[in-house]
Design an enzyme around this catalytic site. Sequence first.
Site, PDB file in Angstrom:
ATOM      1  N   HIS A 279      -4.893  -7.328   0.827  1.00  0.00           N
ATOM      2  CA  HIS A 279      -3.978  -6.217   1.280  1.00  0.00           C
ATOM      3  C   HIS A 279      -3.466  -5.438   1.792  1.00  0.00           C
ATOM      4  CE1 HIS A 279      -3.633  -2.496  -0.488  1.00  0.00           C
ATOM      5  NE2 HIS A 279      -3.804  -1.672   1.000  1.00  0.00           N
TER       6      HIS A 279
ATOM      7  N   ASP B 179       0.472  -1.249   0.034  1.00  0.00           N
ATOM      8  CA  ASP B 179      -0.382  -0.033   0.217  1.00  0.00           C
ATOM      9  C   ASP B 179       0.989   1.006  -0.078  1.00  0.00           C
ATOM     10  OD1 ASP B 179      -2.733   0.736   0.481  1.00  0.00           O
ATOM     11  OD2 ASP B 179      -1.977   2.043   1.694  1.00  0.00           O
TER      12      ASP B 179
ATOM     13  N   TYR C  30      -2.996  11.371   0.216  1.00  0.00           N
ATOM     14  CA  TYR C  30      -3.781  10.646  -0.619  1.00  0.00           C
ATOM     15  C   TYR C  30      -4.173  12.417  -1.724  1.00  0.00           C
ATOM     16  CZ  TYR C  30      -5.256   5.953   0.294  1.00  0.00           C
ATOM     17  OH  TYR C  30      -5.712   4.408   0.424  1.00  0.00           O
TER      18      TYR C  30
END
Lengths: 411, 413
Positions: B385, B194, B333
């Site tokens: 994940h 990630d 982000y």
Amino acid sequence: MAGFATTSEKEVIATTVADGSIRPFRFGAPEEDLVELRRRIQATRWPDKETVSDRSQGVPLAKLRRLVEYWGTLYDWRKVEATLNSLPQFITDIDGVEIQFAHIRSAHDDAMPMLMTHGWPGSIIELLKVIEPLTDPPAHGGAAEDAFHLVLPTLPGYGYSGKPRSIGWNPARIASAFHTLMLRLGYPRYVSQGGDWGAIISEVLASHSPGGLLGIHVNMPGTVPADVLRHLRNFDPAPAELSDREKMAYDRLLHFYRDGFGYAAMMNQSPQTIGYALADSPAAMAGYYYEKFAEWTDSDGEPERVFRYDEMLDAITLYWLTNTGASSSRSYWEGAQAGGGPFDAVDIPQLPVAVSVFPAEIYRAPRSWGERSFGNIMYWNEVDKGGHFAAWEQPQIFCEEVRAAFKSLRT
Amino acid sequence: MASETPRKAGAATAVAEETAIRPFRIDVPEEALNDLRRRIAATRWPERETVADDSQGVRLATIQELARSWLNYDWRTCETKLNALPQFMTEIDGLDIHFIHVRSRHDNALPLIITHGWPGSIIEQLKIIDPLTNPTAHGAEASDAFDLVIPSIPGHGFSAKPTSTGWDPLRTARAWIELMRRLGYTRYVAQGGDWGAAITQRMGVEAPPGLLGIHTNMPGTVPDDLWEAVQAGAPTPPGLSAEERRAYQELHDFFADHLAYAVEMSKRPQTLYGIADSPVGLAAWMLDHDPKSYELIARAFAGNPGGLSRDDVLDNVTLYWLTNTGISSARLYWENKFGFFNVQGVKIPVGVSIFPDELYEAPRSWAERAYPKLIHYNRLPVGGHFAAWEQPQIFSEELRAAFRSLRNGRQAR
């Protein structure tokens, strides 16, 4: 575990009458709900400040804190509640869902019946300022022959309308329900008006052209042709073949889809996920909706220039008191399931269509695009000021537009 | 919130103060825990979703079960576990960076910096600390040992929150390089999934002297032409192998149906006030990351846990809550301009482990093109994940295998 109960009184009432009767309705928020709201506001836990000095990361902390602090101290819901209750309001079951609406008849007998539909994050509160000018034009610079009888319904999942418990409440089904409402009220011939969802519903209605619908007026028209949409989806620069006016529209849409679509993407995909924060936190709700007031009004990002705090908080408080953050978000999910986007061209080959373009709308629709999908444009005008919440921001201009738009249908 | 050993006044110069490595302990005030429980108990819920599946997001029954568990959950157990580890704080590039630093007792252990992602934290890495630092207790050899550095990304957990812009994966990568230098590591490796993958790959591109290689479980391998196509939502192009088609389709579907949270955080992180104010709002936001992770977490709360337990999930969500880092972490982000899954240009040695429930399963063909020095590529039968958190044993075995060839003396053989 009382905190885990989810059944509201409203839902209990909603299941009891399904016979098509029209019952009077009054707003009356329990005092304890208002006390609880203030308690939550005072207990708000804030994040740290954004790391920029503009609104490029979303609603700035200082702006929201000021609004929310006012909400928890000086704001008085009872004022707008009294205004709402001064209107004739009703509730009726259509297609299994309670539809709440205001119904204001003009004193002028030959007034034109008009269905007006709000959008997101809106409600009947967006439309309050235009009720008198439209139903009683002589008192507001108009003529008696400009009068309308108004029907202002609340979308399913919004305000005091019922919350659908099963899927399928897409714009077409809502449009059909509102057509039923007009017939039930004894209006076999009427017109429809709207912006945002209200525009989409008006356009869907017009594309189906049910008997009795004479024409529509929209202030957020869906005109973007399929070939242009393909470029938008790829985030291409404006195609060379567009006119200057179309390029301007294209660039605004591109900016919207690139930069300003997160809220809609979230509600399209996961209305329930965002719904938990909106249900539990007044600050969450205020932030989510204030962002749209800031970005979509004709105010350079300062909605305080066009709306008083009280007005914005009236709109937000209605969502809070009815706990409709999640259920209203679901209208996006339903729209996404049905396919298409908010600005996609809708084919309306025959029914008369009127369009008012407000300069700060998410995009300024060019007439050249409108002509490709609307076969019968009875009116098209661009005005000088106002944005997405046209009726709320510029009620006078809006009323003049609506009168002019439908003039040709009154004979 | 947290206590630090007071700095020694006097002798230290200002410069030494700035680069000092201070011991750190977590000590959450009881009042913060009471407030959290009070808020959870007072949650106002929306009505349930109108579907019988996950297609409208986090389901009411799942999040209500999470809330029930949360009321009976004991943060102190997690806090004690964290405080049993050597934790430190040091200022890098103007920001306090929190990290766990566990040295192996084995000589010649390979220094390894592991970076968590979103919606993760150092909690993701807790289960692999002992297997990696103390391999002989876990069926591996002393020669597989690592010295571990596990930092919290700026704006996450106990690291400081940036107050100005610029803390993107590259700046964080440079801070990590400085951190390893400051800890005296002259030869080391790096790992992440990630955001940890983004930061680790940036370290790989920076290629500082001493960084021998990297490993990632969420590699950036998508070739440029396919990356453009998949972001635009184009159908699978012709000429791909079966494995490549599958990878393309996985990314296509993720972009089409599951990216909204990332879009909102990359454009309007500050508007998400609800994840600061509502515990349940925060938890739901964190659960809705990708469909397979959500399914895994939902299973835990339905009483049928897979790789993650209820307490695993609650440890992580509670860490975000107590540090009020929902929005500060979302800002990463907003800061980021790098692609998540495309070729990043890492020229140093790279090891890759492909877990089947990751957002996409990078094909070997793409990995070989993306990483000219691919030293390890393996596809695992289970895991997703949050690989280190879900499958710590497999994950630990992967890291041992991936980095074996980079250890002192091994290359010479």
